[in-house]
Design a protein around this motif. Structure first.
Motif, PDB file in Angstrom:
ATOM      1  N   LYS A 145      53.117  23.870  40.844  1.00  0.00           N
ATOM      2  CA  LYS A 145      52.629  23.238  39.625  1.00  0.00           C
ATOM      3  C   LYS A 145      53.762  23.006  38.626  1.00  0.00           C
ATOM      4  O   LYS A 145      53.800  21.984  37.969  1.00  0.00           O
ATOM      5  CB  LYS A 145      51.517  24.083  38.982  1.00  0.00           C
ATOM      6  N   THR A 188      46.245  17.092  46.486  1.00  0.00           N
ATOM      7  CA  THR A 188      46.417  15.661  46.198  1.00  0.00           C
ATOM      8  C   THR A 188      47.489  15.022  47.069  1.00  0.00           C
ATOM      9  O   THR A 188      47.564  13.804  47.161  1.00  0.00           O
ATOM     10  CB  THR A 188      46.847  15.451  44.727  1.00  0.00           C
ATOM     11  N   SER A 197      53.077  28.152  47.647  1.00  0.00           N
ATOM     12  CA  SER A 197      53.030  27.334  46.430  1.00  0.00           C
ATOM     13  C   SER A 197      52.307  28.018  45.275  1.00  0.00           C
ATOM     14  O   SER A 197      51.977  27.374  44.277  1.00  0.00           O
ATOM     15  CB  SER A 197      52.394  25.985  46.759  1.00  0.00           C
TER      16      SER A 197
HETATM   17  C1  LIG Z   1      47.769  22.494  43.528  1.00  0.00           C
HETATM   18  C2  LIG Z   1      48.199  23.341  44.653  1.00  0.00           C
HETATM   19  C3  LIG Z   1      48.539  22.809  45.912  1.00  0.00           C
HETATM   20  C4  LIG Z   1      48.378  21.367  46.250  1.00  0.00           C
HETATM   21  O1  LIG Z   1      49.377  20.544  45.735  1.00  0.00           O
HETATM   22  P1  LIG Z   1      49.204  18.972  45.804  1.00  0.00           P
HETATM   23  O2  LIG Z   1      50.489  18.486  45.253  1.00  0.00           O
HETATM   24  O3  LIG Z   1      48.026  18.621  44.922  1.00  0.00           O
HETATM   25  O4  LIG Z   1      48.953  18.566  47.206  1.00  0.00           O
HETATM   26  C5  LIG Z   1      49.004  23.684  46.879  1.00  0.00           C
HETATM   27  N1  LIG Z   1      49.104  25.006  46.640  1.00  0.00           N
HETATM   28  C6  LIG Z   1      48.753  25.556  45.468  1.00  0.00           C
HETATM   29  C7  LIG Z   1      48.836  27.020  45.306  1.00  0.00           C
HETATM   30  C8  LIG Z   1      48.284  24.748  44.435  1.00  0.00           C
HETATM   31  O5  LIG Z   1      47.916  25.320  43.267  1.00  0.00           O
END
Ligand SMILES: *Cc1c(COP(=O)(O)O)cnc(C)c1O
Length: 292
Positions: free
Chosen positions: A40, A168, A276
């Protein structure tokens, strides 16, 4: 309010996930910040710069009641001195979600739209102040978001394949944009049968990229889960000390383990799995579901 800790991001080998000959490593973006965690921050960074360049004072964005993007935007705005407004899909619940309460604690103002108004982007006129408002699309899906995700830091020469979770597709597009030519990228969709995703990724990153997405690991759909998934999260944590979130990263790590067992990584030596972040989302699980 603490700052971002890029120096805390590590690349950890995860023997529990290594299968079919390839060694699997986790890129621990979850350590970046407790709230603006993981991808993010990278998706937001150029929007924040652009908002500042344009002299805007408030950042407005969109999301659901459990959106990591909403709370990350709230925290980033607080950190960088912007006001923030979240336009939230659906009526306000009797009890706001923990995600939204936290966004409010960071100073975000919330505006609830019915699902139909949200879909039509019927934003109340009172919210439109072109002089001071900067809009970020839902989930950060945008070329600037993609360019920011391309700056996710890792040792570029070291990996044959990078795996990431896909909502996304902005992060996947950014990883494709930023990688070296010899590296492949595989996305694991957390949505059920969202087969338009590859096109949405190409819209951001351009044609001519090999957009690989596996659609088998949604566990029922977005933010859906099964006992097999939460069981896996506990096992992964017990074996490797890595906490995952049930919406994105648990599905990713589960997929990587299964793909390894299926022999998918036969030709690779080193795989990088992008953790992520998103751990705040686990607070919506019933107490006792997880061991971490
Ligand atoms: C938002 C998010 C994603 C997805 O990312 P996109 O760019 O929307 O595909 C993946 N992992 C985590 C932990 C997220 O918060």
């Amino acid at each position: 309010m603490d700052t971002l800790h890029e120096n805390l991001v590590t690349t950890d080998e995860v023997p529990f996930l290594s299968g079919g000959g390839a060694a699997v490593y986790a890129l621990r973006l979850d350590k970046l910040h407790p709230v603006i965690s993981g991808n993010k921050w990278y998706k937001l960074r150029y929007h924040i710069e652009e908002a500042r360049r344009q002299g805007k004072r408030r950042i407005v964005t969109f999301g659901g009641a459990y959106s990591n993007h909403i709370v990350a935007t709230a925290a980033a705005c607080k950190l960088y001195g912007f006001k923030s407004t979240g336009i939230i899909r659906g009526e306000m619940g009797i009890e706001p979600s923990q995600t939204l309460s936290e966004a409010v604690r960071y100073g975000m103002e919330l505006c609830f739209l019915s699902r139909s108004d949200y879909k039509l982007k019927n934003i109340p006129a009172a919210l439109y102040d072109n002089d001071c408002d900067y809009f970020i699309p839902e989930g950060g899906y945008s070329v600037l978001g993609m360019q920011g995700a391309a700056t996710i830091p890792y040792d570029k020469g070291a990996f044959d394949m990078i795996c990431c979770a896909v909502g996304t597709g902005t992060m996947l597009a950014g990883l494709l944009h930023g990688k070296l030519p010899g590296t492949k990228v595989l996305g694991i969709s957390v949505l059920k049968n969202h087969h338009g995703l590859a096109d949405e990724v190409r819209k951001l990153v351009g044609q001519g990229h090999d957009v690989q997405i596996d659609h088998r690991f949604h566990f029922g759909g977005y933010a859906k889960r099964t006992e097999a998934l939460t069981g896996f999260m506990n096992k992964l944590y017990a074996q490797s000390g890595i906490p995952t979130d049930f919406v994105y990263t648990a599905k990713l790590f589960y997929a990587v383990r299964q793909l390894g067992q299926e022999g998918f990584f036969r030709d690779a030596r080193k795989i990088l799995v992008v953790h992520s972040g998103g751990l705040q989302g686990n607070r919506s699980l019933p107490p006792g579901t997880l061991i971490f």
